[in-house]
Motif scaffolding. Structure first.
Motif, PDB file in Angstrom:
ATOM      1  N   ALA A 129       0.836  -1.199   0.000  1.00  0.00           N
ATOM      2  CA  ALA A 129       0.000   0.000   0.000  1.00  0.00           C
ATOM      3  C   ALA A 129       0.875   1.256   0.000  1.00  0.00           C
ATOM      4  O   ALA A 129       0.585   2.223  -0.713  1.00  0.00           O
ATOM      5  N   ALA A 130       1.944   1.239   0.784  1.00  0.00           N
ATOM      6  CA  ALA A 130       2.863   2.386   0.823  1.00  0.00           C
ATOM      7  C   ALA A 130       3.518   2.581  -0.538  1.00  0.00           C
ATOM      8  O   ALA A 130       3.681   3.713  -0.998  1.00  0.00           O
ATOM      9  N   LYS A 131       3.873   1.490  -1.185  1.00  0.00           N
ATOM     10  CA  LYS A 131       4.513   1.570  -2.502  1.00  0.00           C
ATOM     11  C   LYS A 131       3.545   2.163  -3.527  1.00  0.00           C
ATOM     12  O   LYS A 131       3.932   2.977  -4.359  1.00  0.00           O
ATOM     13  N   ARG A 132       2.261   1.766  -3.449  1.00  0.00           N
ATOM     14  CA  ARG A 132       1.255   2.318  -4.374  1.00  0.00           C
ATOM     15  C   ARG A 132       1.099   3.827  -4.165  1.00  0.00           C
ATOM     16  O   ARG A 132       0.764   4.552  -5.091  1.00  0.00           O
ATOM     17  N   ARG A 133       1.331   4.292  -2.936  1.00  0.00           N
ATOM     18  CA  ARG A 133       1.232   5.722  -2.640  1.00  0.00           C
ATOM     19  C   ARG A 133       2.529   6.451  -2.964  1.00  0.00           C
ATOM     20  O   ARG A 133       2.680   7.627  -2.672  1.00  0.00           O
ATOM     21  N   GLY A 134       3.505   5.723  -3.519  1.00  0.00           N
ATOM     22  CA  GLY A 134       4.751   6.350  -3.918  1.00  0.00           C
ATOM     23  C   GLY A 134       5.852   6.288  -2.884  1.00  0.00           C
ATOM     24  O   GLY A 134       6.939   6.824  -3.094  1.00  0.00           O
ATOM     25  N   ARG A 135       5.587   5.659  -1.764  1.00  0.00           N
ATOM     26  CA  ARG A 135       6.606   5.517  -0.719  1.00  0.00           C
ATOM     27  C   ARG A 135       7.372   4.234  -0.931  1.00  0.00           C
ATOM     28  O   ARG A 135       6.789   3.174  -1.021  1.00  0.00           O
ATOM     29  N   ILE A 136       8.659   4.352  -1.019  1.00  0.00           N
ATOM     30  CA  ILE A 136       9.485   3.165  -1.201  1.00  0.00           C
ATOM     31  C   ILE A 136      10.296   2.978   0.072  1.00  0.00           C
ATOM     32  O   ILE A 136      10.991   3.887   0.512  1.00  0.00           O
ATOM     33  N   GLY A 137      10.187   1.797   0.652  1.00  0.00           N
ATOM     34  CA  GLY A 137      10.893   1.517   1.884  1.00  0.00           C
ATOM     35  C   GLY A 137      12.336   1.121   1.619  1.00  0.00           C
ATOM     36  O   GLY A 137      12.802   1.086   0.486  1.00  0.00           O
ATOM     37  N   GLY A 138      13.005   0.838   2.667  1.00  0.00           N
ATOM     38  CA  GLY A 138      14.379   0.373   2.543  1.00  0.00           C
ATOM     39  C   GLY A 138      15.379   1.494   2.684  1.00  0.00           C
ATOM     40  O   GLY A 138      15.044   2.660   2.847  1.00  0.00           O
ATOM     41  N   ARG A 139      16.609   1.097   2.585  1.00  0.00           N
ATOM     42  CA  ARG A 139      17.725   2.018   2.731  1.00  0.00           C
ATOM     43  C   ARG A 139      17.876   2.868   1.473  1.00  0.00           C
ATOM     44  O   ARG A 139      17.697   2.373   0.369  1.00  0.00           O
ATOM     45  N   PRO A 140      18.254   4.142   1.594  1.00  0.00           N
ATOM     46  CA  PRO A 140      18.512   4.940   0.392  1.00  0.00           C
ATOM     47  C   PRO A 140      19.761   4.413  -0.312  1.00  0.00           C
ATOM     48  O   PRO A 140      20.651   3.843   0.330  1.00  0.00           O
TER      49      PRO A 140
END
Length: 179
Positions: A129-140
């Motif tokens: 859901a976060a990815k669909r909202r444009g938020r990508i998790g993980g380390r930069p």
């Protein structure tokens, strides 16, 4: 003989309450260690299982002190049963020396596994859901796109060794290799 097993995951956690509870229910000997439950190679648990005899009962304060996954828990209790011994967990009131206790043990273990799988599923759903909202998790990324171009130029044109490039950019050689 009643044998106790106590475990904590980190050095700053205390074993005292577990050892006291095990002694209170009649454990003649308590095997204890400070090691993560996810680590299968636990010396004190292995020593306990090696010394187990028919008729003995292993007691823990909570069954998650013995194992973190259903598979491990079932394997360990199977090994206990194979030696003609029993398993007892105080918090869950499980005692595999009785037919009802064996049934309750398997039901509790299944519920615990189901709960872990649901938590994992909810985590995956939340990340999606976060990815669909444009938020990508993980380390930069360790290197920007411009830095990656410069890494490739230094390698191809200047013929610099990868460890040297890694030192210049303050990243690992593996990161340079991926770039």
């Amino acid at each position: 003989m009643i044998l106790g097993y106590a475990r904590v995951s980190t050095d700053d956690q205390k074993l005292d309450s577990q050892v006291d509870a095990l002694t209170e229910v009649g454990a003649e000997r308590v095997f204890s260690e400070r090691i993560s439950g996810s680590v299968r190679n636990r010396p004190e648990l292995d020593r306990l299982l090696d010394q187990l005899r028919s008729g003995d009962v292993i007691v823990v304060t909570k069954y998650d002190r013995l194992a973190r996954s259903l598979r491990d828990l079932l394997e360990i209790v199977e090994a206990i049963n194979a030696r003609g011994a029993g398993f007892r967990s105080l918090a869950e009131d499980i005692d595999t020396t009785t037919p009802a206790g064996r049934l309750i043990f398997h039901v509790f273990a299944s519920i615990a596994q189901f709960e872990r799988e649901r938590i994992s599923e909810r985590t995956r759903e939340g990340l999606a859901a976060a990815k669909r909202r444009g938020r990508i998790g993980g380390r930069p990324p360790a290197l920007t796109e411009n830095q990656k171009v410069e890494v490739r130029r230094m390698r191809d044109e200047e013929h610099r060794p990868l460890p040297e490039i890694a030192t210049l950019f303050r990243v690992s050689t593996k990161t340079v290799r991926r770039a």
